[in-house]
Design a protein around this motif. Structure first.
Motif, PDB file in Angstrom:
ATOM      1  N   VAL A 238       1.641  -5.140 -11.345  1.00  0.00           N
ATOM      2  CA  VAL A 238       1.749  -3.805 -10.781  1.00  0.00           C
ATOM      3  C   VAL A 238       2.382  -2.807 -11.713  1.00  0.00           C
ATOM      4  N   LEU A 239       2.587  -1.713 -11.171  1.00  0.00           N
ATOM      5  CA  LEU A 239       2.924  -0.429 -11.698  1.00  0.00           C
ATOM      6  C   LEU A 239       4.062  -0.336 -12.686  1.00  0.00           C
TER       7      LEU A 239
ATOM      8  N   ALA B 277       7.903  -0.982 -11.891  1.00  0.00           N
ATOM      9  CA  ALA B 277       7.946  -1.923 -10.776  1.00  0.00           C
ATOM     10  C   ALA B 277       7.730  -3.316 -11.346  1.00  0.00           C
TER      11      ALA B 277
ATOM     12  N   ASP C 127       6.206  -6.535 -12.773  1.00  0.00           N
ATOM     13  CA  ASP C 127       4.894  -6.685 -13.386  1.00  0.00           C
ATOM     14  C   ASP C 127       4.112  -7.833 -12.788  1.00  0.00           C
TER      15      ASP C 127
ATOM     16  N   PRO D  96       4.810  -9.652  -9.078  1.00  0.00           N
ATOM     17  CA  PRO D  96       5.715 -10.000  -7.982  1.00  0.00           C
ATOM     18  C   PRO D  96       5.336 -11.322  -7.356  1.00  0.00           C
TER      19      PRO D  96
ATOM     20  N   ALA E  33      10.296  -6.411  -1.761  1.00  0.00           N
ATOM     21  CA  ALA E  33       9.327  -5.497  -2.367  1.00  0.00           C
ATOM     22  C   ALA E  33       7.973  -5.681  -1.707  1.00  0.00           C
TER      23      ALA E  33
ATOM     24  N   ILE F 280       3.727  -4.700  -1.984  1.00  0.00           N
ATOM     25  CA  ILE F 280       2.632  -4.252  -2.839  1.00  0.00           C
ATOM     26  C   ILE F 280       1.317  -4.444  -2.091  1.00  0.00           C
TER      27      ILE F 280
ATOM     28  N   ASN G  61      -2.768  -4.601  -2.387  1.00  0.00           N
ATOM     29  CA  ASN G  61      -3.767  -4.893  -3.415  1.00  0.00           C
ATOM     30  C   ASN G  61      -5.147  -4.993  -2.781  1.00  0.00           C
TER      31      ASN G  61
ATOM     32  N   THR H 216      -1.204  -0.541  -5.009  1.00  0.00           N
ATOM     33  CA  THR H 216      -0.240   0.472  -4.602  1.00  0.00           C
ATOM     34  C   THR H 216       1.118  -0.181  -4.411  1.00  0.00           C
ATOM     35  N   TRP H 217       2.116   0.322  -5.145  1.00  0.00           N
ATOM     36  CA  TRP H 217       3.493  -0.127  -4.956  1.00  0.00           C
ATOM     37  C   TRP H 217       4.035   0.585  -3.718  1.00  0.00           C
TER      38      TRP H 217
ATOM     39  N   ILE I   8      12.860  -2.917 -10.332  1.00  0.00           N
ATOM     40  CA  ILE I   8      12.303  -2.745  -8.989  1.00  0.00           C
ATOM     41  C   ILE I   8      12.693  -1.366  -8.488  1.00  0.00           C
TER      42      ILE I   8
ATOM     43  N   PRO J 188       8.072   4.374  -3.081  1.00  0.00           N
ATOM     44  CA  PRO J 188       6.671   3.985  -3.259  1.00  0.00           C
ATOM     45  C   PRO J 188       6.058   4.687  -4.461  1.00  0.00           C
TER      46      PRO J 188
END
Length: 339
Positions: A18-19, A22, A24, A26, A127, A129, A131, A148-149, A185, A189
């Protein structure tokens, strides 16, 4: 020793990279997995939690082939006074699933929400996420991943109290089990990010699968168990069978009949326990089917599949690191999103 973790690791690796700012990847880490080759990056679904995905599945020795008709309703007679068992729940889910038909399309589109716990030193944050992955089913076509985080927050009331005591930070650095600095982290969002990724296909353990291979998986539970046994020269025990079953249910675009075979195969795994009324992190109610695992250091933990026995749908997969919520999957001939 804990060979099921290779399957769990593949489920974990399906959780998105991810983002910026955030985590990489999770996903839980399984340090004592004896991977035989470095896995290529794969953008596939989990449990789910996989986590999650959903969460997991094993055999180990001699394989007994089933002679039952895979279309037969194998549910045992049950009166209203009887308490449900893991076996009866899984067979009921199989009966509901087996009557479906396999759709067609150029893409298998999956949508999940990963919820992952991180130790940030003194307390834990959760957290989230989302997807959405467009898995290309035709050769030479890229997959598309939309991630999307959704942010992070203290996991429990006690964690929230510790967070306030720490000054209510809006970002954290996670701490690995051996005390080293981990990932950054963010509490806030982030934007949805869409990217094309190479079409890596599908896999079970160390065997790469094409879409045609996935469609050819056995629909008889005994034959499916025999096929999975052949994936590992050391054989497959009950832990690995449970892990592989979960992987099929969460990461492969199998037919309803193969899903039913997975449920029937898992129904014969000994030692499963249930929670009759279990809510996932989205508030959806199903039945939790749990299998216990033992680490190399002797500690134990559980992986849970949350199943709606009325529809046969796998709602979520959960373990001590978090959960993979399955929010839907479908086949489509539409063009994937660009943004």
């Amino acid at each position: 020793m804990n060979r099921h973790r290779r399957a769990l690791q593949q489920i974990a690796e399906a959780r998105p990279a991810v983002l910026d700012g955030a985590p990489d990847r999770p996903a839980p880490h399984f340090p004592d997995v004896p991977l035989r080759r470095a896995p290529r990056p794969r953008h596939r679904l989990a449990l789910a939690g996989l986590v999650p995905t959903v969460a997991a599945a094993a055999i180990g020795i001699a394989v007994v082939l089933s002679t039952s008709d895979p279309g037969t309703d194998l549910r045992p007679p049950q009166t209203q006074a009887e308490s449900p068992t893991a076996r009866s729940v899984l067979l009921a889910a199989a009966a509901q699933t087996a009557t479906g038909t396999q759709p067609a399309g150029a893409y298998w589109v999956t949508k999940t929400e990963q919820q992952v716990r991180y130790d940030v030193g003194g307390y834990t944050v959760l957290a989230r996420i989302e997807n959405e992955t467009w898995h290309a089913l035709n050769p030479g076509v890229d997959d598309v991943s939309a991630i999307t985080w959704l942010g992070a927050a203290p996991a429990t009331a006690a964690d929230e109290a510790a967070w306030k005591q720490a000054g209510s930070p809006t970002s954290w650095e996670s701490v690995t089990p051996d005390g080293r600095p981990g990932r950054q982290i963010a509490a806030a969002p982030g934007d949805r990010k869409v990217e094309e990724v190479p079409p890596f296909g599908f896999a079970l353990l160390n065997r790469d699968l094409t879409y045609a291979d996935v469609q050819a998986l056995p629909t008889d539970p005994g034959l499916l168990k025999a096929y999975l046994s052949g994936l590992d020269p050391q054989g497959v025990d009950d832990e690995l069978l449970f892990s592989l079953g979960a992987q099929i249910l969460t990461q492969l675009p199998v037919s309803p009949q193969v899903r039913a075979a997975v449920y029937r195969m898992l129904a014969e795994v000994p030692g499963l326990t249930i929670t009759p009324s279990e809510q996932d992190a989205k508030g959806r109610t199903g039945v939790g089917v749990m299998h216990g695992f033992r680490n190399s250091d002797g500690s134990t933990y559980e992986v849970k599949l949350i199943i709606d026995p009325q529809s046969g749908d796998l709602l979520a997969m959960a373990d001590r690191q978090g959960s993979t919520l399955r929010l839907g999957d479908r086949f489509s001939d539409e063009a994937p999103p660009k943004s």
